[in-house]
Write an enzyme that holds these catalytic residues in place. Structure first.
Site, PDB file in Angstrom:
ATOM      1  CG  HIS A 248      -1.940   1.050   1.197  1.00 10.98           C
ATOM      2  ND1 HIS A 248      -3.162   0.862   0.596  1.00 10.98           N
ATOM      3  CD2 HIS A 248      -1.916   2.314   1.639  1.00 10.98           C
ATOM      4  CE1 HIS A 248      -3.859   1.987   0.694  1.00 10.98           C
ATOM      5  NE2 HIS A 248      -3.134   2.884   1.324  1.00 10.98           N
ATOM      6  CB  ALA A 249       1.121   4.104  -2.351  1.00  7.71           C
TER       7      ALA A 249
ATOM      8  CD  GLU B 275       1.622   8.062  -1.126  1.00  8.51           C
ATOM      9  OE1 GLU B 275       2.069   8.536  -0.054  1.00  8.51           O
ATOM     10  OE2 GLU B 275       0.487   7.573  -1.213  1.00  8.51           O
TER      11      GLU B 275
ATOM     12  CG  HIS C 218       1.945  12.604   2.082  1.00  8.57           C
ATOM     13  ND1 HIS C 218       1.024  13.328   2.801  1.00  8.57           N
ATOM     14  CD2 HIS C 218       1.233  11.625   1.450  1.00  8.57           C
ATOM     15  CE1 HIS C 218      -0.188  12.805   2.615  1.00  8.57           C
ATOM     16  NE2 HIS C 218      -0.086  11.782   1.803  1.00  8.57           N
TER      17      HIS C 218
ATOM     18  CD  GLU D 244      -3.635  11.630   3.126  1.00 12.75           C
ATOM     19  OE1 GLU D 244      -3.644  11.428   1.901  1.00 12.75           O
ATOM     20  OE2 GLU D 244      -2.829  11.101   3.900  1.00 12.75           O
TER      21      GLU D 244
ATOM     22  CG  HIS E 113     -11.001   5.031   8.729  1.00 12.42           C
ATOM     23  ND1 HIS E 113     -11.243   4.303   7.586  1.00 12.42           N
ATOM     24  CD2 HIS E 113      -9.878   5.740   8.491  1.00 12.42           C
ATOM     25  CE1 HIS E 113     -10.314   4.584   6.686  1.00 12.42           C
ATOM     26  NE2 HIS E 113      -9.471   5.448   7.207  1.00 12.42           N
TER      27      HIS E 113
ATOM     28  CE1 TYR F 213      -7.822   9.821   5.125  1.00  6.43           C
ATOM     29  CE2 TYR F 213      -9.298   9.305   6.942  1.00  6.43           C
ATOM     30  CZ  TYR F 213      -8.076   9.162   6.313  1.00  6.43           C
ATOM     31  OH  TYR F 213      -7.113   8.348   6.876  1.00  6.43           O
TER      32      TYR F 213
END
Ligand SMILES: [Zn+2]
Length: 607
Positions: free
Chosen positions: A348-349, A379, A382, A406, A506, A516
């Site tokens: 998972h990235a 990514e 981040h 995010e 979650h 999110y």
């Protein structure tokens, strides 16, 4: 200053709840001095750097070299940092009400907000809570649905369920899979109720009314004001969501007939995703006619034989093109770009900052696909954020609020437009605007469809933590919110013997979810502001800020602030405004919005 706003709010809430243990205003321990506060924060900074590095290293090997031992090392390092933060958070209450410089006050306050769950002082209760939290997480992780009762063979895990939800077009099969997955969570219900009680006890010991109030206190404003802010943002985008909902209902009715009513809510099991949070997988069923974008980036990447390293280099070039410093040599030496042949890894990235400083890395098993090309840009967002705030005190080494991290990656991913692909030589010619509806529909099924779901998870949890919903009504309240916000309904009656919130990762994992929703709103606001700074004059969905130094300056001004200032200031540094604003989503999807109006003429909308 907004920094102190939430503290007053937290104190007020605690006083209403008559929490004797809380010290508000001048009631702090008289012996605490500003010098002690400074010494305390220095100790916090040193300790968290040390434990953070240990956790980063252990976490990295645990995910890139999976063995029982690396898992154990990772669990131990994580436990140590959580215990340290919990201890510091409680010690920090000693300095409540003490006059200290603003940035120290902010660090003291952040300490108390950095935990998602606070264990109670009472050791027996603390142990019970930790056990329940771990148990809920592993119940979810082990969750399987076995279609043949009593037979271990043929049992389905979440990956299998996800595939069925994405690919199957059989109403019966989808209903069975949906109901099947929701059998994993009823056993969690009793534990979850106890979890709520105990984590609230811990939150109250820190001065908050309950765990939900503690989560909301992270946003530099009074918890109630924050709730209103979310409602305001949702009201801005709701009309667009309702149109998308009505259009998808129309098309799914054509496909599934009576299983999808022409009016009323959408069935939760027919939207291509087990939680109906991302509708991308039903794109083929709702695709606008003649809106094929006419090229496939995946095909181009394959034809050119672009390898993983070259794809990451292209991503880095995006960031350096707006003026940010290239990634350090260690990034290229230590990242994981392809799936190793000789060992198990978590593919998972993800993006990492191992030492909370310049040792940034990504971990991905890159394939030459459009999805992975976009994910690389995400990514790296981040990593560039992590590096921009690396010189700040460790408590400030985070995004302005938890939605920002995010949002940055996604903002840059919005700049991966056909025009950008032309500029970097991957595409000869961008498709003309007649293809835009297809492009926008695809994006809307992912981003617009997600919004109400992103909002409602914590609406439910906040009610639960506040005691407004009793355990017997957990499931009823869940479906009331899903109907209210998403306009979806379960495929069959869901009584209180079920615990459907527990079937979403979650909830048992206790990860706050509002981030999110915020990220989904903020990325469009950031994209619009950066596009303006870049002088883009095309429609917003065709703007890329590639090679714009002006956009890069705005971006870096915000990134380098980290968490050191209240988020409205960080937002202002990038966008020029202190208010979150969902109108950028409407700008972005304007052509689709007009097109939906045409399709829906004379049709019923809403539910
Ligand atoms: Zn991310």
């Amino acid at each position: 200053m907004t920094t102190t706003l939430w503290r007053h709010a937290a104190c007020a809430a605690a006083l209403i709840a008559s929490m004797a243990a809380v010290s508000c205003g001048g009631a702090s321990t008289p012996r605490a001095t500003p010098e002690e506060a400074k010494r305390f924060l220095d100790d916090v900074d040193q300790t968290l750097k040390r434990l953070g590095l240990a956790q980063g290293q252990a976490g990295w090997v645990a995910q890139t070299y999976i063995t029982v031992d690396t898992e154990a090392l990772d669990a131990r390092a994580t436990q140590q940092i959580i215990e340290a933060v919990a201890r510091f958070a409680k010690e920090a209450t000693r300095f409540d009400g003490l006059e200290v410089p603003t940035d120290q006050r902010r660090q003291l306050d952040l300490l108390k907000l950095s935990l998602v769950m606070v264990t109670p002082e009472d050791p027996a209760e603390a142990e019970e809570l930790t056990k329940i939290a771990t148990g809920l997480r592993s119940t979810y992780g082990r969750g399987k649905w076995c279609p043949e009762a009593g037979e271990a063979e043929g049992c389905l895990n979440i990956d299998d369920i996800t595939r069925i939800m994405a690919e199957s077009r059989s109403e019966r099969e989808l209903r069975r899979a949906w109901e099947g997955w929701h059998t994993i969570s009823p056993p969690m219900r009793g534990d979850y109720a106890r979890f709520v009680e105990l984590s609230n006890t811990g939150a109250r010991e820190l001065g908050f009314a309950d765990t939900g109030a503690m989560w909301r206190a992270k946003y530099d404003m009074a918890p109630d004001a924050f709730t209103k802010e979310l409602d305001r943002l949702w009201d801005q985008v709701r009309p667009l969501y309702i149109k998308l909902h009505a259009y998808v209902r129309l098309k799914l009715h054509e496909k599934y007939g009576a299983a999808v009513p022409e009016t009323g809510p959408l069935p939760a099991h027919l939207l291509g995703n087990i939680w109906a949070q991302d509708w991308s997988n039903v794109y083929p069923l709702v695709a606008p006619a003649s809106a094929d974008v006419g090229f496939s980036l995946t095909d181009i990447l394959k034809r050119r034989k672009m390898d993983a390293m070259q794809m990451v280099r292209a991503g880095e070039r995006f960031y350096t093109s707006v003026g940010l410093e290239p990634l350090p040599a260690t990034f290229w030496e230590r990242s994981l770009f392809v799936r190793p042949r000789d060992r198990e890894v978590v593919c998972h990235a993800s993006a990492w900052s191992i030492d909370l400083e310049s040792d940034v890395r990504i971990k991905m098993c890159i394939q030459p696909t459009e999805e992975d090309f976009t994910t690389i840009h995400h990514e790296l967002g981040h990593n560039f954020y992590q590096r921009a705030y690396q010189a700040l005190p460790v408590l400030f080494r985070d995004s302005a609020n938890d939605g920002f991290h995010e949002a940055i990656g996604d903002t840059i991913a919005l700049s991966v437009t056909p025009e950008y692909l032309v500029r970097i030589g991957l595409l000869d010619k961008a498709p003309d605007t007649s293809r835009d509806i297809g492009l926008l529909m695809g994006r809307a099924l992912e981003k617009v469809a997600f919004l109400p779901f992103g909002l409602l998870i914590d609406q439910w949890r906040w009610q639960v933590f506040a005691g407004d919903v009793a355990p017997a009504d957990y499931n009823k309240a869940w479906w009331a919110l899903r109907l209210k916000y998403q306009g979806v309904a379960p495929p069959s009656a869901r009584g209180d013997e079920f615990f459907d919130p527990g079937a979403k990762y979650h909830v048992p994992d206790n990860t706050p979810y509002t981030r999110y929703f915020l990220a989904a709103i903020l990325q469009f606001q950031f994209h619009r502001a950066l596009s303006q700074a870049a002088g883009c004059t095309t429609p917003l969905h065709r703007c890329s800020v590639y090679e714009s130094r002006d956009a890069g300056q705005r971006l870096n001004a915000m990134l380098s602030m980290g968490l050191s200032r209240p988020w409205p200031e960080a937002l202002e540094a990038l966008t020029g405004t202190r208010e979150m604003d969902a109108s950028a989503i409407l700008d972005y999807f304007a052509p689709l919005d007009r097109w939906l109006d045409e399709q829906l003429q004379g049709k019923t909308t809403g539910w």
